[in-house]
Motif scaffolding. Sequence first.
Motif, PDB file in Angstrom:
ATOM      1  N   UNK A 150       0.866  -1.312  -0.048  1.00  0.00           N
ATOM      2  CA  UNK A 150       0.047  -0.109  -0.091  1.00  0.00           C
ATOM      3  C   UNK A 150       0.859   1.202   0.189  1.00  0.00           C
ATOM      4  N   UNK A 151       2.158   1.012   0.378  1.00  0.00           N
ATOM      5  CA  UNK A 151       3.033   2.354   0.203  1.00  0.00           C
ATOM      6  C   UNK A 151       4.086   2.127  -0.873  1.00  0.00           C
ATOM      7  N   UNK A 152       3.672   1.919  -2.042  1.00  0.00           N
ATOM      8  CA  UNK A 152       4.455   1.597  -3.145  1.00  0.00           C
ATOM      9  C   UNK A 152       4.691   3.112  -3.632  1.00  0.00           C
ATOM     10  N   UNK A 153       3.472   3.833  -3.638  1.00  0.00           N
ATOM     11  CA  UNK A 153       3.724   5.088  -4.253  1.00  0.00           C
ATOM     12  C   UNK A 153       4.723   6.173  -3.309  1.00  0.00           C
ATOM     13  N   UNK A 154       4.491   6.016  -1.931  1.00  0.00           N
ATOM     14  CA  UNK A 154       5.489   6.654  -1.225  1.00  0.00           C
ATOM     15  C   UNK A 154       6.839   6.338  -1.293  1.00  0.00           C
ATOM     16  N   UNK A 155       7.087   4.841  -1.358  1.00  0.00           N
ATOM     17  CA  UNK A 155       8.203   4.402  -1.690  1.00  0.00           C
ATOM     18  C   UNK A 155       9.107   5.230  -3.005  1.00  0.00           C
ATOM     19  N   UNK A 156       8.269   5.026  -4.083  1.00  0.00           N
ATOM     20  CA  UNK A 156       8.877   5.413  -5.216  1.00  0.00           C
ATOM     21  C   UNK A 156       8.997   6.920  -5.029  1.00  0.00           C
ATOM     22  N   UNK A 157       8.127   7.852  -4.382  1.00  0.00           N
ATOM     23  CA  UNK A 157       8.360   9.101  -4.338  1.00  0.00           C
ATOM     24  C   UNK A 157       9.535   9.435  -3.679  1.00  0.00           C
ATOM     25  N   UNK A 158       9.750   8.619  -2.384  1.00  0.00           N
ATOM     26  CA  UNK A 158      11.136   9.020  -1.786  1.00  0.00           C
ATOM     27  C   UNK A 158      12.524   8.710  -2.568  1.00  0.00           C
ATOM     28  N   UNK A 215      21.246   3.828  -2.778  1.00  0.00           N
ATOM     29  CA  UNK A 215      20.032   4.340  -3.894  1.00  0.00           C
ATOM     30  C   UNK A 215      19.797   3.233  -4.824  1.00  0.00           C
ATOM     31  N   UNK A 216      20.809   2.898  -5.696  1.00  0.00           N
ATOM     32  CA  UNK A 216      20.395   1.824  -6.857  1.00  0.00           C
ATOM     33  C   UNK A 216      20.110   0.593  -6.177  1.00  0.00           C
ATOM     34  N   UNK A 217      20.589   0.183  -5.140  1.00  0.00           N
ATOM     35  CA  UNK A 217      20.036  -1.151  -4.429  1.00  0.00           C
ATOM     36  C   UNK A 217      18.585  -0.864  -4.056  1.00  0.00           C
ATOM     37  N   UNK A 218      18.305   0.267  -3.427  1.00  0.00           N
ATOM     38  CA  UNK A 218      16.870   0.370  -2.957  1.00  0.00           C
ATOM     39  C   UNK A 218      16.101   0.419  -4.225  1.00  0.00           C
ATOM     40  N   UNK A 219      16.182   1.016  -5.111  1.00  0.00           N
ATOM     41  CA  UNK A 219      15.504   1.136  -6.483  1.00  0.00           C
ATOM     42  C   UNK A 219      15.466  -0.468  -6.943  1.00  0.00           C
ATOM     43  N   UNK A 220      16.423  -1.017  -7.075  1.00  0.00           N
ATOM     44  CA  UNK A 220      16.203  -2.497  -7.462  1.00  0.00           C
ATOM     45  C   UNK A 220      15.552  -3.377  -6.413  1.00  0.00           C
ATOM     46  N   UNK A 221      15.524  -3.164  -5.121  1.00  0.00           N
ATOM     47  CA  UNK A 221      14.571  -3.792  -4.266  1.00  0.00           C
ATOM     48  C   UNK A 221      13.233  -3.452  -4.328  1.00  0.00           C
ATOM     49  N   UNK A 222      12.863  -2.102  -4.974  1.00  0.00           N
ATOM     50  CA  UNK A 222      11.711  -1.488  -5.017  1.00  0.00           C
ATOM     51  C   UNK A 222      11.067  -2.243  -6.198  1.00  0.00           C
ATOM     52  N   UNK A 223      11.838  -2.293  -7.381  1.00  0.00           N
ATOM     53  CA  UNK A 223      11.223  -3.150  -8.503  1.00  0.00           C
ATOM     54  C   UNK A 223      11.060  -4.541  -8.180  1.00  0.00           C
ATOM     55  N   UNK A 224      11.707  -5.181  -7.360  1.00  0.00           N
ATOM     56  CA  UNK A 224      11.492  -6.689  -7.051  1.00  0.00           C
ATOM     57  C   UNK A 224      10.366  -6.824  -6.249  1.00  0.00           C
ATOM     58  N   UNK A 225       9.999  -5.818  -5.290  1.00  0.00           N
ATOM     59  CA  UNK A 225       8.899  -5.906  -4.304  1.00  0.00           C
ATOM     60  C   UNK A 225       7.793  -5.235  -4.597  1.00  0.00           C
ATOM     61  N   UNK A 226       7.712  -4.335  -5.640  1.00  0.00           N
ATOM     62  CA  UNK A 226       6.458  -3.465  -5.890  1.00  0.00           C
ATOM     63  C   UNK A 226       5.570  -4.078  -6.593  1.00  0.00           C
ATOM     64  N   UNK A 227       4.415  -3.877  -6.503  1.00  0.00           N
ATOM     65  CA  UNK A 227       3.189  -4.254  -7.454  1.00  0.00           C
ATOM     66  C   UNK A 227       3.538  -3.974  -8.730  1.00  0.00           C
TER      67      UNK A 227
END
Length: 184
Positions: A123-131, A158-170
């Motif tokens: 439910x926080x995917x949008x906030x994660x991407x915004x951050x 930052x790159x690691x977190x972007x990669x993690x986001x793309x693995x976990x986000x809907x």
Amino acid sequence: LWQGQPDKAQTMLKDMYRDVKDKNKQELSFINAYKYIIYGFQDLGRYHSAIAAAKEMANNISSPKVFTIAHFAIYECYKDMRLEDMELKELSLLIKNIEKGNNYMSANIYTYAALSYIDADRQYDAQALSCLVKAESISTANKGKTNDAMRDFRENFLWYTYAYYHLKAKKGSIAKAHYYMELL
């Protein structure tokens, strides 16, 4: 002392407060002393003591930098204790502080916020991407202002977190996750 006896280090710090007359000259020393005490309590798993020391630091040294350091330490403690609601509450406080103009550690705070949002729930995917976007923008703007080792660490985080986001986000993308992992 901070690694094995943070209580004793904290007592010494109180003695130092009593003995130092010009507190403005000693502010950096006090900040570092508090940070070591907080780290000591965290290393020992004494998170409530670390939180108390961080709050004491914020009460004793009034500055925007200290506010950020103290509340980031509190955030880390709540994260380590897996108290998600309290963790997100501290992040909210830190982000509001950035939005008011306190930019100390702002790129790191946004990156950590993204990680917490990713771990919390989809439910926080949008906030994660915004951050992440905000952290990248700040990092790009400050590219020449930090030493190479620190800049490289922050960029990789930052790159690691972007990669993690793309693995976990809907709406994440495996291709984008691979792209960011290649940047590391």
